[in-house]
Design an enzyme around this catalytic site. Sequence first.
Site, PDB file in Angstrom:
ATOM      1  N   GLY A   1      -3.500  -4.326  -0.822  1.00 14.34           N
ATOM      2  CA  GLY A   1      -3.071  -4.836  -1.419  1.00 14.34           C
ATOM      3  C   GLY A   1      -1.987  -5.285   0.597  1.00 14.34           C
ATOM      4  N   SER A   2      -1.171  -6.345   0.579  1.00 14.62           N
ATOM      5  CA  SER A   2      -0.742  -6.262   1.892  1.00 14.62           C
ATOM      6  C   SER A   2       0.807  -6.186   1.527  1.00 14.62           C
ATOM      7  CB  SER A   2      -1.201  -6.990   2.907  1.00 14.62           C
ATOM      8  OG  SER A   2      -1.408  -8.145   1.854  1.00 14.62           O
ATOM      9  N   GLY A   3       1.612  -6.263   2.708  1.00 12.41           N
ATOM     10  CA  GLY A   3       3.328  -7.056   2.929  1.00 12.41           C
ATOM     11  C   GLY A   3       3.988  -6.078   1.950  1.00 12.41           C
ATOM     12  N   SER A   4       3.744  -4.737   2.003  1.00  9.44           N
ATOM     13  CA  SER A   4       4.015  -4.066   1.029  1.00  9.44           C
ATOM     14  C   SER A   4       4.539  -4.563  -0.513  1.00  9.44           C
ATOM     15  CB  SER A   4       5.450  -3.243   1.900  1.00  9.44           C
ATOM     16  OG  SER A   4       5.335  -2.863   2.904  1.00  9.44           O
TER      17      SER A   4
ATOM     18  N   GLY B   1       4.141  -3.766  -3.883  1.00 11.42           N
ATOM     19  CA  GLY B   1       4.371  -2.986  -4.998  1.00 11.42           C
ATOM     20  C   GLY B   1       3.744  -1.346  -4.414  1.00 11.42           C
TER      21      GLY B   1
ATOM     22  N   ARG C   1      -6.950  -7.494  11.012  1.00 11.23           N
ATOM     23  CA  ARG C   1      -6.012  -9.196  11.430  1.00 11.23           C
ATOM     24  C   ARG C   1      -4.936  -8.643  12.581  1.00 11.23           C
ATOM     25  NH1 ARG C   1      -1.117  -7.957   9.133  1.00 11.23           N
ATOM     26  NH2 ARG C   1      -1.541  -7.444   7.199  1.00 11.23           N
TER      27      ARG C   1
END
Length: 431
Positions: free
Chosen positions: A158-161, A163, A283
């Site tokens: 996942g990404s973007g915090s 969860g 990235r």
Amino acid sequence: MATRALILLEGHRSVGLLYIKAAQRLGLHPIILAADPAQYDYLAAGSLEAIRVDTDDLDALIRECSQLRATYDIAGITGFSGLDESIYATVGKLCRHFDLPGPNPTSIEQCCDKFTQRQLLAAAGVPMPAYRLAADATEVESSATEIGLPVIVKPAVGSGSCGVRLCRNADELAEHTAFLLSGGPTCGSSPRILIEEFAQGPQCSADTMGNEVIAVGAADFDCPPHFVVRGSIFPALLTDREHKRIADVSLSCLRALDLAWGPANIEFRWTERGPVVIEVNPRLPGWTTPRLIQLAYGIDPIAEHLKLVIGEEWDLRRKHSQTAAARFLVPDRDGILDWIDGDSRAAAIPGVAEVKLYVEPKTPIIRKGDFRDTIGHIIAASPSRAETEAILQRAVDLISWSITPFPTLGEQKQSAAPHLPAPGQVTPVNG
């Protein structure tokens, strides 16, 4: 002579237009491949070429790129993701298929799995928080006991915090575990759960290109037990010795994960034992980071990334030294956004480089405890840290909004009750 084109796979909206403009400045014709081009409003506004294709289907992408090669001289292929690393894995596969410069897809995929990433970093001796992998509630509980509360609990992918939560006691641990196992987060959710020691200390990050550290910034978060970014600043306030330690550990991460090609972003917490690695993102970050780096150092990371993509020589030399900072606007409640204004007045303040609102009136605000909670940002830059922070605060103070909370269950029941006419009131009847 065929037009030189750059193929861009869709990704995060915040940096897509920056990639398109950078490509055009390099004399390239950008072609965007997207599952739904209509979601990027700037494509139609700029009369840009966009092709509808399933960007999760590698064979479909290969067919589309092959057809484009009949018309264009394809100079390079990349993605403008600011959050989804899987885009870069796909980019790497396409670049290998068409013999173009690009990232190693195997390295990207290994890095996207946070548990695999942790294992590779641990094998290389990189300083990290203690961690465990769990597949069910029992394993989560035992892992947290071994590490010791409080712990960070998050999806392994996942990404973007999304969860990600700080669990401070057994109840919070059980609640968040149930949420993750139910498929709660929508950003790359995974039934595999990572439990990590809570590394306490200031957050900073290193942005790299190839095997060079080009910028080190700091960030602060709010809304505990969630992690919602409130602001970031370049350069981070570090001593020369601290900066060198960050740079050395960053390069160790790149070697351990085989990320010597292209951009990467390494997140740290500076703890009592020095910098520990929270995460490596294979990235270039999205959102405000590319703009902040350009304002602070005079390096355009997007343009230099594209030079690498098309096989040209890049220039990572710093052109100047300023302090650049961003502040994100975060609502304190759920509801309907009645109005938001002050952006034009904030943008007029000398030193403010950008004011951007992500929402419009009548938008429902439903906080999720991650990057999606922000409703706008302000960027400022000046020769000094104190001046930049003062400019930013003046601009932030001019932005205001109003949110009407959603009706409570009791209010909903009351509004749903049949309306009885008052004595003498005529009730119209629709025929």
